[in-house]
Enzyme design. Structure first.
Site, PDB file in Angstrom:
ATOM      1  N   SER A  79      31.065  27.605  39.905  1.00 22.02           N
ATOM      2  CA  SER A  79      29.824  27.853  39.162  1.00 22.02           C
ATOM      3  C   SER A  79      29.190  26.525  38.722  1.00 22.02           C
ATOM      4  O   SER A  79      28.852  25.696  39.566  1.00 22.02           O
ATOM      5  CB  SER A  79      30.121  28.773  37.979  1.00 22.02           C
ATOM      6  OG  SER A  79      28.922  29.346  37.476  1.00 22.02           O
ATOM      7  N   MET A  80      29.035  26.277  37.427  1.00 22.11           N
ATOM      8  CA  MET A  80      28.463  25.011  36.972  1.00 22.11           C
ATOM      9  C   MET A  80      29.298  23.828  37.449  1.00 22.11           C
ATOM     10  O   MET A  80      28.763  22.746  37.753  1.00 22.11           O
ATOM     11  CB  MET A  80      28.353  24.996  35.449  1.00 22.11           C
ATOM     12  CG  MET A  80      27.685  23.744  34.880  1.00 22.11           C
ATOM     13  SD  MET A  80      27.549  23.782  33.080  1.00 22.11           S
ATOM     14  CE  MET A  80      29.270  23.463  32.616  1.00 22.11           C
ATOM     15  N   PHE A 139      28.141  36.915  28.507  1.00 21.79           N
ATOM     16  CA  PHE A 139      28.120  36.183  29.766  1.00 21.79           C
ATOM     17  C   PHE A 139      29.340  36.539  30.608  1.00 21.79           C
ATOM     18  O   PHE A 139      29.248  36.631  31.836  1.00 21.79           O
ATOM     19  CB  PHE A 139      28.068  34.679  29.494  1.00 21.79           C
ATOM     20  CG  PHE A 139      27.668  33.856  30.679  1.00 21.79           C
ATOM     21  CD1 PHE A 139      26.381  33.925  31.182  1.00 21.79           C
ATOM     22  CD2 PHE A 139      28.572  33.016  31.307  1.00 21.79           C
ATOM     23  CE1 PHE A 139      25.988  33.173  32.280  1.00 21.79           C
ATOM     24  CE2 PHE A 139      28.202  32.256  32.402  1.00 21.79           C
ATOM     25  CZ  PHE A 139      26.901  32.334  32.887  1.00 21.79           C
ATOM     26  N   LEU A 140      30.482  36.750  29.965  1.00 25.20           N
ATOM     27  CA  LEU A 140      31.684  37.173  30.693  1.00 25.20           C
ATOM     28  C   LEU A 140      31.442  38.498  31.405  1.00 25.20           C
ATOM     29  O   LEU A 140      31.873  38.686  32.550  1.00 25.20           O
ATOM     30  CB  LEU A 140      32.861  37.322  29.735  1.00 25.20           C
ATOM     31  CG  LEU A 140      33.396  36.069  29.038  1.00 25.20           C
ATOM     32  CD1 LEU A 140      34.648  36.413  28.262  1.00 25.20           C
ATOM     33  CD2 LEU A 140      33.677  34.972  30.034  1.00 25.20           C
ATOM     34  N   ALA A 141      30.776  39.408  30.724  1.00 26.63           N
ATOM     35  CA  ALA A 141      30.507  40.714  31.327  1.00 26.63           C
ATOM     36  C   ALA A 141      29.667  40.575  32.590  1.00 26.63           C
ATOM     37  O   ALA A 141      29.882  41.299  33.579  1.00 26.63           O
ATOM     38  CB  ALA A 141      29.812  41.617  30.316  1.00 26.63           C
ATOM     39  N   LEU A 142      28.722  39.649  32.583  1.00 23.77           N
ATOM     40  CA  LEU A 142      27.915  39.415  33.781  1.00 23.77           C
ATOM     41  C   LEU A 142      28.753  38.834  34.919  1.00 23.77           C
ATOM     42  O   LEU A 142      28.504  39.113  36.091  1.00 23.77           O
ATOM     43  CB  LEU A 142      26.762  38.459  33.459  1.00 23.77           C
ATOM     44  CG  LEU A 142      25.579  39.021  32.670  1.00 23.77           C
ATOM     45  CD1 LEU A 142      24.548  37.920  32.430  1.00 23.77           C
ATOM     46  CD2 LEU A 142      24.936  40.182  33.413  1.00 23.77           C
ATOM     47  N   GLN A 143      29.752  38.046  34.575  1.00 22.77           N
ATOM     48  CA  GLN A 143      30.558  37.393  35.604  1.00 22.77           C
ATOM     49  C   GLN A 143      31.408  38.377  36.394  1.00 22.77           C
ATOM     50  O   GLN A 143      31.733  38.118  37.555  1.00 22.77           O
ATOM     51  CB  GLN A 143      31.431  36.314  34.970  1.00 22.77           C
ATOM     52  CG  GLN A 143      30.620  35.141  34.430  1.00 22.77           C
ATOM     53  CD  GLN A 143      31.494  34.024  33.896  1.00 22.77           C
ATOM     54  OE1 GLN A 143      32.714  34.138  33.853  1.00 22.77           O
ATOM     55  NE2 GLN A 143      30.874  32.933  33.510  1.00 22.77           N
ATOM     56  N   ASP A 203      28.571  39.394  43.547  1.00 21.10           N
ATOM     57  CA  ASP A 203      28.180  38.459  42.486  1.00 21.10           C
ATOM     58  C   ASP A 203      26.705  38.676  42.117  1.00 21.10           C
ATOM     59  O   ASP A 203      25.833  38.622  42.980  1.00 21.10           O
ATOM     60  CB  ASP A 203      28.397  37.027  42.974  1.00 21.10           C
ATOM     61  CG  ASP A 203      28.309  35.994  41.866  1.00 21.10           C
ATOM     62  OD1 ASP A 203      27.787  36.305  40.785  1.00 21.10           O
ATOM     63  OD2 ASP A 203      28.758  34.851  42.103  1.00 21.10           O
ATOM     64  N   HIS A 231      31.718  37.172  40.374  1.00 15.92           N
ATOM     65  CA  HIS A 231      31.462  35.743  40.179  1.00 15.92           C
ATOM     66  C   HIS A 231      32.730  34.896  40.066  1.00 15.92           C
ATOM     67  O   HIS A 231      32.651  33.672  40.109  1.00 15.92           O
ATOM     68  CB  HIS A 231      30.606  35.560  38.921  1.00 15.92           C
ATOM     69  CG  HIS A 231      30.051  34.189  38.756  1.00 15.92           C
ATOM     70  ND1 HIS A 231      29.184  33.613  39.667  1.00 15.92           N
ATOM     71  CD2 HIS A 231      30.219  33.250  37.769  1.00 15.92           C
ATOM     72  CE1 HIS A 231      28.847  32.407  39.263  1.00 15.92           C
ATOM     73  NE2 HIS A 231      29.469  32.145  38.129  1.00 15.92           N
TER      74      HIS A 231
END
Length: 255
Positions: A79-80, A139-143, A203, A231
């Site tokens: 990711s980043m 944000f974890l939930a989106l991952q 993802d 993700h």
């Protein structure tokens, strides 16, 4: 205080860079397997884990990484962390590059639809100021969204956040700005080392279709997609991921 780097194993150097909001501990299971053949470096990026904060700009971050870590290493960035690994490969000596659920540009643009919208990152930047922990958990939930076994993965990520030092709010803000403002597409064709992009089929943050977009700028890039992964494919499908990674590295070493 310099960057905190956890080391294990012997052999040629392999560097692991984490993504937004985490630290080097997220690589523990993968690092243990890689350490059988490699000297593995798990990095806490500035303001994350046990590393001190610094200004979040590509020149400063890449210089800190270049000073603290060996030259001519294999760089694996999630990711980043993959964005930083790309920058390292562009401006510093890198033996090989493995990008995991990463992109040279994380926000949408003309002819670059497979990314997050700027509004999503702006919302997270606003929320992190008032509710750092809550924002990280969202944000974890989106991952893990859409991935196979998303609920146990989310529990595992939350548990990891609880047992390791929390990232500094300034680092989170800096990371979000880096994701929103960085565009390395025009630099990709100048990266000369072997490179692999590993994507998750489901993802929602870095959609798998981005791989073809990326190859338009970077024709020599190899891409693979892990089915039913979101993700964080190295956590959701660790055996598939490690086999893909080792296959790429063995091919690279043999060449």
């Amino acid at each position: 205080m310099n960057l905190f780097v956890k080391q294990q194993g012997e052999g040629k150097p392999l560097i692991l860079l984490h993504g937004f909001g985490f630290n080097g501990e997220i690589w523990n299971d993968i690092a243990a397997q890689l350490a059988q053949d490699w000297h593995v470096y798990q990095v806490d990026l500035p303001g994350h884990g046990r590393s001190a904060m610094c200004e979040y700009s590509l020149p400063i971050l890449t210089e800190k990484l270049a000073v603290a870590l060996p030259q001519e290493a294999v760089w694996v960035g999630w990711s980043m962390g993959g964005l930083l690994a790309m920058a390292m490969a562009r401006w510093h000596p890198v033996r090989a590059l493995v990008l995991v659920s990463s992109s040279p540009r994380f926000v949408t643009a003309e002819n670059w639809p497979h990314a997050m919208t700027s509004a999503v990152l702006q919302l997270f930047a606003h929320q992190v100021q008032s509710d750092t922990l809550g924002t990280l958990q969202r944000f974890l939930a989106l991952q893990v969204k859409g991935g196979e076994d998303a609920r146990p993965q989310l529990r595992a990520l939350k548990a990891l956040l609880k047992k390791t030092p929390s990232p500094q709010a300034e680092a989170l803000q800096g990371g979000l700005q880096l994701l929103q403002n960085t565009d390395l597409r025009s630099e990709l064709s100048l990266i000369r080392c072997p490179a692999l992009l590993c994507l998750g089929e489901r993802d929602t943050l870095v959609p798998a279709a981005m791989g073809k977009d990326c190859q338009q700028w970077w024709p020599k890039l190899q891409t693979v997609c892990i089915k039913r992964a979101a993700h964080v494919p190295f956590l959701s499908h660790p055996q598939v991921f490690i086999e893909l990674l080792q296959g790429f590295l063995n091919e690279f070493i043999a060449s």
